[in-house]
Structure formats: C-alpha cells, structure tokens
Design a protein around this motif. Structure first.
Motif, PDB file in Angstrom:
ATOM      1  N   LEU A   1      -9.995 -12.233  10.486  1.00 44.85           N
ATOM      2  CA  LEU A   1      -8.815 -11.698  11.160  1.00 44.85           C
ATOM      3  C   LEU A   1      -9.158 -11.310  12.587  1.00 44.85           C
ATOM      4  O   LEU A   1     -10.276 -10.866  12.857  1.00 44.85           O
ATOM      5  CB  LEU A   1      -8.322 -10.442  10.437  1.00 44.85           C
ATOM      6  N   PRO A   2      -8.210 -11.445  13.491  1.00 46.58           N
ATOM      7  CA  PRO A   2      -8.433 -10.953  14.847  1.00 46.58           C
ATOM      8  C   PRO A   2      -8.615  -9.426  14.829  1.00 46.58           C
ATOM      9  O   PRO A   2      -8.117  -8.742  13.937  1.00 46.58           O
ATOM     10  CB  PRO A   2      -7.158 -11.333  15.589  1.00 46.58           C
ATOM     11  N   ILE A   3      -9.282  -8.923  15.815  1.00 44.33           N
ATOM     12  CA  ILE A   3      -9.522  -7.489  15.901  1.00 44.33           C
ATOM     13  C   ILE A   3      -8.187  -6.764  16.057  1.00 44.33           C
ATOM     14  O   ILE A   3      -7.338  -7.158  16.843  1.00 44.33           O
ATOM     15  CB  ILE A   3     -10.445  -7.170  17.089  1.00 44.33           C
ATOM     16  N   GLY A   4      -8.018  -5.693  15.294  1.00 43.34           N
ATOM     17  CA  GLY A   4      -6.811  -4.885  15.381  1.00 43.34           C
ATOM     18  C   GLY A   4      -5.677  -5.338  14.482  1.00 43.34           C
ATOM     19  O   GLY A   4      -4.615  -4.731  14.495  1.00 43.34           O
ATOM     20  N   VAL A   5      -5.857  -6.381  13.682  1.00 44.45           N
ATOM     21  CA  VAL A   5      -4.808  -6.863  12.783  1.00 44.45           C
ATOM     22  C   VAL A   5      -5.155  -6.422  11.371  1.00 44.45           C
ATOM     23  O   VAL A   5      -6.248  -6.677  10.885  1.00 44.45           O
ATOM     24  CB  VAL A   5      -4.693  -8.409  12.839  1.00 44.45           C
ATOM     25  N   ASP A   6      -4.227  -5.735  10.721  1.00 48.75           N
ATOM     26  CA  ASP A   6      -4.444  -5.265   9.363  1.00 48.75           C
ATOM     27  C   ASP A   6      -3.443  -5.952   8.443  1.00 48.75           C
ATOM     28  O   ASP A   6      -2.256  -5.656   8.474  1.00 48.75           O
ATOM     29  CB  ASP A   6      -4.278  -3.752   9.285  1.00 48.75           C
ATOM     30  N   CYS A   7      -3.939  -6.887   7.652  1.00 47.40           N
ATOM     31  CA  CYS A   7      -3.083  -7.626   6.717  1.00 47.40           C
ATOM     32  C   CYS A   7      -3.487  -7.345   5.275  1.00 47.40           C
ATOM     33  O   CYS A   7      -3.276  -8.181   4.394  1.00 47.40           O
ATOM     34  CB  CYS A   7      -3.169  -9.122   6.991  1.00 47.40           C
ATOM     35  N   ALA A   8      -4.059  -6.188   5.030  1.00 50.10           N
ATOM     36  CA  ALA A   8      -4.557  -5.879   3.692  1.00 50.10           C
ATOM     37  C   ALA A   8      -3.438  -5.880   2.655  1.00 50.10           C
ATOM     38  O   ALA A   8      -3.617  -6.384   1.540  1.00 50.10           O
ATOM     39  CB  ALA A   8      -5.280  -4.542   3.697  1.00 50.10           C
ATOM     40  N   ASP A   9      -2.284  -5.320   2.990  1.00 50.03           N
ATOM     41  CA  ASP A   9      -1.176  -5.273   2.035  1.00 50.03           C
ATOM     42  C   ASP A   9      -0.676  -6.669   1.697  1.00 50.03           C
ATOM     43  O   ASP A   9      -0.469  -7.000   0.526  1.00 50.03           O
ATOM     44  CB  ASP A   9      -0.020  -4.437   2.592  1.00 50.03           C
ATOM     45  N   GLU A  10      -0.471  -7.488   2.710  1.00 48.19           N
ATOM     46  CA  GLU A  10       0.013  -8.853   2.479  1.00 48.19           C
ATOM     47  C   GLU A  10      -0.999  -9.671   1.686  1.00 48.19           C
ATOM     48  O   GLU A  10      -0.646 -10.425   0.790  1.00 48.19           O
ATOM     49  CB  GLU A  10       0.317  -9.553   3.810  1.00 48.19           C
ATOM     50  N   ARG A  11      -2.286  -9.519   2.008  1.00 53.72           N
ATOM     51  CA  ARG A  11      -3.340 -10.241   1.298  1.00 53.72           C
ATOM     52  C   ARG A  11      -3.398  -9.799  -0.162  1.00 53.72           C
ATOM     53  O   ARG A  11      -3.516 -10.622  -1.062  1.00 53.72           O
ATOM     54  CB  ARG A  11      -4.672 -10.009   2.002  1.00 53.72           C
ATOM     55  N   ALA A  12      -3.296  -8.501  -0.411  1.00 55.70           N
ATOM     56  CA  ALA A  12      -3.324  -7.990  -1.785  1.00 55.70           C
ATOM     57  C   ALA A  12      -2.125  -8.499  -2.586  1.00 55.70           C
ATOM     58  O   ALA A  12      -2.270  -8.879  -3.742  1.00 55.70           O
ATOM     59  CB  ALA A  12      -3.348  -6.467  -1.775  1.00 55.70           C
ATOM     60  N   ASP A  13      -0.938  -8.515  -1.962  1.00 56.19           N
ATOM     61  CA  ASP A  13       0.248  -9.044  -2.650  1.00 56.19           C
ATOM     62  C   ASP A  13       0.089 -10.507  -3.009  1.00 56.19           C
ATOM     63  O   ASP A  13       0.457 -10.933  -4.103  1.00 56.19           O
ATOM     64  CB  ASP A  13       1.493  -8.861  -1.782  1.00 56.19           C
TER      65      ASP A  13
END
Length: 95
Positions: free
Chosen positions: A77-89
């Motif tokens: 992931l690029p720095i500063g991007v948080d996609c943890a919720d989408e990835r977990a879903d």
C-alpha cells in the motif's frame, strides 16, 4: 328509461381503487419473487483502496483458477493509505 351502460361515479372510483390495489399487490409480489432472498448491499470501497482491493481479488481469482487451496497474498500500500477494513471484509467474504 335509464341507460344501462352508464356507471355512477362511485362505481368508477371503486373500480379504479380495486385495479390500483391489484396492480400494487402484483408488483410487490413480482419484485419479491425476482430479488434474491440473501442479497446484501455492497460495501462502499474508498477510492484510494479500489486498486488495492482489485489486486487482491485478481490474486485470489488466479489462485482459485489454479486450484490452490491455501493462498498467500502480498500487496503493498502507498504510505498513508489504510485499507484494513476493506481488506478484512474481502477476505472474510462479506462482498
């Protein structure tokens, strides 16, 4: 002598009311029959996570196509991007 073809206003209103109720009932029944019972609304994916999620879906699709049961996925992931919720879903199967 009264004209037998002539209907009163009450009869017209009653006829239209019956037709409207029948049409609404038929529409509701057809929509219920046509829509899947277990349909879930699709979760909104933020714009900065779409490419990341598409990459994961592609890797999962290739792994399933090759018949692999256990899959390891590496994504950056690029720095500063948080996609943890989408990835977990996605990995949990909510989409």
């Amino acid at each position: 002598m009264p004209n037998p073809r002539r209907m009163s206003r009450r009869a017209w209103v009653l006829t239209w009311a019956v037709l409207c109720v029948a049409g609404l009932t038929a529409t509701a029944w057809l929509q219920a029959a046509a829509s899947p019972q277990e349909a879930r609304p699709e979760r909104h994916i933020r714009a900065e996570c779409r490419e990341h999620i598409a990459e994961i879906e592609g890797q999962l699709g290739r792994a399933r196509w090759n018949g692999e049961e256990k899959v390891g996925i590496v994504t950056v992931l690029p720095i500063g991007v948080d996609c943890a919720d989408e990835r977990a879903d996605l990995l949990r199967g909510d989409r």
